[in-house]
Design a protein around this motif. Structure first.
Motif, PDB file in Angstrom:
ATOM      1  N   GLN A 289      82.397  38.871 111.108  1.00 13.93           N
ATOM      2  CA  GLN A 289      82.279  40.062 110.276  1.00 13.93           C
ATOM      3  C   GLN A 289      81.051  40.842 110.714  1.00 13.93           C
ATOM      4  O   GLN A 289      80.178  40.310 111.400  1.00 13.93           O
ATOM      5  N   SER A 290      80.979  42.099 110.301  1.00 10.58           N
ATOM      6  CA  SER A 290      79.814  42.919 110.606  1.00 10.58           C
ATOM      7  C   SER A 290      79.562  43.872 109.446  1.00 10.58           C
ATOM      8  O   SER A 290      80.456  44.150 108.649  1.00 10.58           O
ATOM      9  N   VAL A 291      78.330  44.360 109.352  1.00 11.55           N
ATOM     10  CA  VAL A 291      77.998  45.310 108.294  1.00 11.55           C
ATOM     11  C   VAL A 291      76.823  46.159 108.760  1.00 11.55           C
ATOM     12  O   VAL A 291      75.954  45.683 109.489  1.00 11.55           O
ATOM     13  N   GLU A 292      76.833  47.427 108.395  1.00  9.56           N
ATOM     14  CA  GLU A 292      75.684  48.306 108.627  1.00  9.56           C
ATOM     15  C   GLU A 292      75.146  48.725 107.276  1.00  9.56           C
ATOM     16  O   GLU A 292      75.883  49.178 106.405  1.00  9.56           O
ATOM     17  N   SER A 293      73.854  48.577 107.074  1.00 10.80           N
ATOM     18  CA  SER A 293      73.263  48.847 105.768  1.00 10.80           C
ATOM     19  C   SER A 293      73.005  50.334 105.574  1.00 10.80           C
ATOM     20  O   SER A 293      73.021  51.116 106.524  1.00 10.80           O
ATOM     21  N   THR A 294      72.741  50.692 104.332  1.00 10.35           N
ATOM     22  CA  THR A 294      72.169  51.994 104.047  1.00 10.35           C
ATOM     23  C   THR A 294      70.675  51.912 104.352  1.00 10.35           C
ATOM     24  O   THR A 294      70.160  50.871 104.752  1.00 10.35           O
ATOM     25  N   LEU A 295      69.957  53.017 104.147  1.00 12.62           N
ATOM     26  CA  LEU A 295      68.512  52.997 104.353  1.00 12.62           C
ATOM     27  C   LEU A 295      67.861  52.032 103.369  1.00 12.62           C
ATOM     28  O   LEU A 295      68.173  52.034 102.176  1.00 12.62           O
ATOM     29  N   MET A 296      66.978  51.191 103.868  1.00 17.51           N
ATOM     30  CA  MET A 296      66.269  50.262 102.995  1.00 17.51           C
ATOM     31  C   MET A 296      64.829  50.117 103.464  1.00 17.51           C
ATOM     32  O   MET A 296      64.487  50.467 104.592  1.00 17.51           O
ATOM     33  N   THR A 297      63.981  49.626 102.572  1.00 13.75           N
ATOM     34  CA  THR A 297      62.590  49.400 102.924  1.00 13.75           C
ATOM     35  C   THR A 297      62.428  48.006 103.515  1.00 13.75           C
ATOM     36  O   THR A 297      63.320  47.162 103.436  1.00 13.75           O
ATOM     37  N   GLN A 298      61.233  47.772 104.101  1.00 11.10           N
ATOM     38  CA  GLN A 298      60.934  46.450 104.636  1.00 11.10           C
ATOM     39  C   GLN A 298      60.998  45.386 103.547  1.00 11.10           C
ATOM     40  O   GLN A 298      61.528  44.296 103.752  1.00 11.10           O
ATOM     41  N   ASP A 299      60.482  45.710 102.367  1.00 10.09           N
ATOM     42  CA  ASP A 299      60.484  44.735 101.266  1.00 10.09           C
ATOM     43  C   ASP A 299      61.907  44.387 100.842  1.00 10.09           C
ATOM     44  O   ASP A 299      62.214  43.218 100.564  1.00 10.09           O
ATOM     45  N   GLU A 300      62.782  45.397 100.773  1.00 11.77           N
ATOM     46  CA  GLU A 300      64.174  45.128 100.393  1.00 11.77           C
ATOM     47  C   GLU A 300      64.845  44.203 101.393  1.00 11.77           C
ATOM     48  O   GLU A 300      65.554  43.257 101.022  1.00 11.77           O
ATOM     49  N   LEU A 301      64.613  44.465 102.657  1.00 12.36           N
ATOM     50  CA  LEU A 301      65.227  43.636 103.698  1.00 12.36           C
ATOM     51  C   LEU A 301      64.679  42.208 103.657  1.00 12.36           C
ATOM     52  O   LEU A 301      65.431  41.241 103.775  1.00 12.36           O
ATOM     53  N   ASP A 302      63.360  42.083 103.475  1.00 14.15           N
ATOM     54  CA  ASP A 302      62.770  40.742 103.405  1.00 14.15           C
ATOM     55  C   ASP A 302      63.341  39.940 102.239  1.00 14.15           C
ATOM     56  O   ASP A 302      63.618  38.750 102.364  1.00 14.15           O
ATOM     57  N   ARG A 303      63.533  40.611 101.097  1.00 15.56           N
ATOM     58  CA  ARG A 303      64.079  39.902  99.935  1.00 15.56           C
ATOM     59  C   ARG A 303      65.498  39.430 100.198  1.00 15.56           C
ATOM     60  O   ARG A 303      65.910  38.357  99.755  1.00 15.56           O
ATOM     61  N   LEU A 304      66.264  40.235 100.930  1.00 14.81           N
ATOM     62  CA  LEU A 304      67.646  39.855 101.224  1.00 14.81           C
ATOM     63  C   LEU A 304      67.721  38.688 102.200  1.00 14.81           C
ATOM     64  O   LEU A 304      68.615  37.850 102.100  1.00 14.81           O
ATOM     65  N   LEU A 305      66.801  38.655 103.153  1.00 13.84           N
ATOM     66  CA  LEU A 305      66.876  37.639 104.198  1.00 13.84           C
ATOM     67  C   LEU A 305      66.053  36.385 103.906  1.00 13.84           C
ATOM     68  O   LEU A 305      66.310  35.338 104.488  1.00 13.84           O
ATOM     69  N   ASN A 306      65.076  36.488 103.036  1.00 15.12           N
ATOM     70  CA  ASN A 306      64.195  35.357 102.775  1.00 15.12           C
ATOM     71  C   ASN A 306      64.833  34.418 101.757  1.00 15.12           C
ATOM     72  O   ASN A 306      64.389  34.284 100.624  1.00 15.12           O
ATOM     73  N   ILE A 307      65.905  33.762 102.185  1.00 15.30           N
ATOM     74  CA  ILE A 307      66.661  32.861 101.321  1.00 15.30           C
ATOM     75  C   ILE A 307      66.288  31.421 101.664  1.00 15.30           C
ATOM     76  O   ILE A 307      66.302  31.045 102.843  1.00 15.30           O
ATOM     77  N   PRO A 308      65.961  30.597 100.666  1.00 15.06           N
ATOM     78  CA  PRO A 308      65.713  29.186 100.984  1.00 15.06           C
ATOM     79  C   PRO A 308      66.918  28.575 101.682  1.00 15.06           C
ATOM     80  O   PRO A 308      68.066  28.883 101.359  1.00 15.06           O
ATOM     81  N   ALA A 309      66.660  27.721 102.639  1.00 17.30           N
ATOM     82  CA  ALA A 309      67.752  27.103 103.385  1.00 17.30           C
ATOM     83  C   ALA A 309      68.678  26.347 102.446  1.00 17.30           C
ATOM     84  O   ALA A 309      68.236  25.712 101.488  1.00 17.30           O
ATOM     85  N   LEU A 310      69.967  26.430 102.713  1.00 14.15           N
ATOM     86  CA  LEU A 310      70.956  25.812 101.842  1.00 14.15           C
ATOM     87  C   LEU A 310      71.390  24.444 102.345  1.00 14.15           C
ATOM     88  O   LEU A 310      72.205  23.782 101.707  1.00 14.15           O
ATOM     89  N   ALA A 311      70.874  24.035 103.510  1.00 14.38           N
ATOM     90  CA  ALA A 311      71.287  22.750 104.070  1.00 14.38           C
ATOM     91  C   ALA A 311      70.608  21.621 103.300  1.00 14.38           C
ATOM     92  O   ALA A 311      69.399  21.451 103.365  1.00 14.38           O
ATOM     93  N   LEU A 312      71.369  20.880 102.519  1.00 13.62           N
ATOM     94  CA  LEU A 312      70.846  19.781 101.721  1.00 13.62           C
ATOM     95  C   LEU A 312      71.267  18.462 102.352  1.00 13.62           C
ATOM     96  O   LEU A 312      72.455  18.228 102.586  1.00 13.62           O
ATOM     97  N   ASN A 313      70.313  17.603 102.632  1.00 14.21           N
ATOM     98  CA  ASN A 313      70.607  16.317 103.245  1.00 14.21           C
ATOM     99  C   ASN A 313      70.560  15.233 102.169  1.00 14.21           C
ATOM    100  O   ASN A 313      69.509  14.977 101.581  1.00 14.21           O
ATOM    101  N   ALA A 314      71.693  14.634 101.860  1.00  7.70           N
ATOM    102  CA  ALA A 314      71.769  13.597 100.832  1.00  7.70           C
ATOM    103  C   ALA A 314      71.953  12.237 101.480  1.00  7.70           C
ATOM    104  O   ALA A 314      72.748  12.083 102.392  1.00  7.70           O
ATOM    105  N   SER A 315      71.184  11.283 101.029  1.00  5.83           N
ATOM    106  CA  SER A 315      71.345   9.923 101.550  1.00  5.83           C
ATOM    107  C   SER A 315      71.286   8.941 100.393  1.00  5.83           C
ATOM    108  O   SER A 315      70.497   9.106  99.466  1.00  5.83           O
TER     109      SER A 315
END
Length: 395
Positions: A289-315
């Protein structure tokens, strides 16, 4: 005296007001002011078994109408405003970049290739559509409608997409909304074309198979030798199918590029990826898939991309409890966008995606210093964040 004035054709102000009330002024619409000659040039109507063509520069962003065609091949090779298509059957119709809406009504057994901002279909059946649409497509009171991603190319198409303000990287072709869904959920009104059926559909638009005598008088057949193997709009997967694949998060690569303009470097990257696939059939890389954003600020982009990793290792540990460790990944652009700008996000799938894409980007000086890449479930989640952001901007 009044009798004299009346005979001379003079009337008092009171008489004039009374007459105005008795005969209301007729409304004048924009299409009434359009010369009839111009109107004739902006429509195809009441034709059968013909090849109908509008060349680049012949429509220039104006509305166009297609009405009552049977067994025709239509090529609107220009950018337009709004397109209305009514009562067509057994036709192959190409619609160039349309910066407003494409309306298709009361048509059957047709093949369409469409690039538009809005797509609407009503009272149609047995229709195939290769679609590029920058908003959610809608069908109503229609059945046996099949969709696929837009695939087409001719020399002027890239510039026309820009003139129509349509992003090649924003395409909701498979995210169909049906206003009148079938009560039998196992038999929906719409579905998706297989690769084999896409090839069959494209054959209807291959004019190299037509006799020159069937083309309009004075038209050079060379102009219509369109390259069907190349597309300015990237081929992406079915959105619903992508979401249903649990393995995608394990084998995907997200590439985010802070370029607001349609950049030639991006086109070169996509071309090279396709050539790599052609040279090595075992490569499983695909643009999911692909997407082109509307105009956004650096802070908006950082908030969208700064997601805690979802890879959970269970043992398993003693006592039967599960020990969960979460690896957090710090992800941001760090001044990649100076003020406000756009980004283009490309989500690739396939085990070979990381190696191939990283190698290609490393050879592009304009990209390697500015692009951002992430992998696996984090990449999948980040792309979904960007996509949701875009949908909120338009709804």
């Amino acid at each position: 005296m009044g009798l004299i004035f009346s005979k001379l054709g003079w009337r008092s102000a009171t008489d004039k007001n009374t007459a105005a009330q008795a005969e209301p002024e007729k409304k004048v619409y924009s299409w009434d002011l359009r010369p009839s000659e111009d109107a004739q040039n902006l429509q195809f109507s009441n034709k059968a078994d013909e090849v109908l063509v509008k060349l680049p520069g012949s429509i220039n962003g104006k509305p166009f109408n297609i009405v009552n065609l049977n067994s025709c091949r239509v090529f609107l090779l220009d950018n337009m405003a709004t397109i209305n298509i009514d009562n067509c059957s057994n036709c192959a119709i190409f619609i160039g970049p349309t910066n407003q809406s494409v309306f298709i009504r009361d048509s059957t057994a047709c093949n369409f290739i469409v690039s538009c901002q809005q797509f609407r279909m009503r009272d149609c059946s047995k229709v195939n559509v290769l679609l590029h649409c920058t908003s959610q497509p809608i069908i109503e009171s229609s059945s046996k409608i099949k969709f696929a991603c837009f695939q087409f190319y001719y020399e002027a198409l890239q510039d026309q997409l820009q003139s129509a303000s349509l992003s090649p990287y924003l395409n909701y072709w498979s995210n169909i909304y049906d206003f009148s869904p079938n009560s039998d959920s196992s038999n929906p009104n719409h579905g998706y074309l297989s690769d084999e059926k896409i090839t069959e559909c494209l054959d209807f638009f291959d004019v190299s198979k037509l006799d020159a005598d069937t083309l309009p008088d004075g038209l050079d057949p060379e102009i219509l030798k369109l390259d069907l193997k190349r597309s300015c709009i990237p081929k992406t997967k079915n959105h619903a199918l992508t979401k249903s694949q649990p393995a995608l998060g394990q084998n995907c690569l997200l590439v985010v590029l802070p370029f607001g303009e349609r950049n030639e470097v991006l086109l070169r990257i996509m071309d090279r990826i396709q050539k790599t696939k052609d040279e090595n059939k075992s490569n499983d890389i695909e643009l999911a898939q692909s997407v082109e954003s509307t105009l956004m600020t650096q802070d908006e982009l950082d908030r969208l991309l700064n997601i805690p990793a979802l890879a959970l290792n269970a043992s398993k540990v003693s006592g039967g409890d599960a020990e969960i460790s979460t690896k957090r990944t710090q992800l941001n652009f760090v001044n990649k966008i100076k003020s406000r700008g756009k980004v283009i996000a490309l989500l690739f799938s396939g085990q070979s995606s990381e190696q191939i894409v990283t190698d290609l980007i490393s050879k592009e000086e304009q990209l390697k210093s500015y692009c951002f890449m992430s992998q696996g479930q984090v990449a999948d989640a980040q792309f979904e964040q960007l996509q949701n952001y875009m949908q909120m901007q338009f709804h």
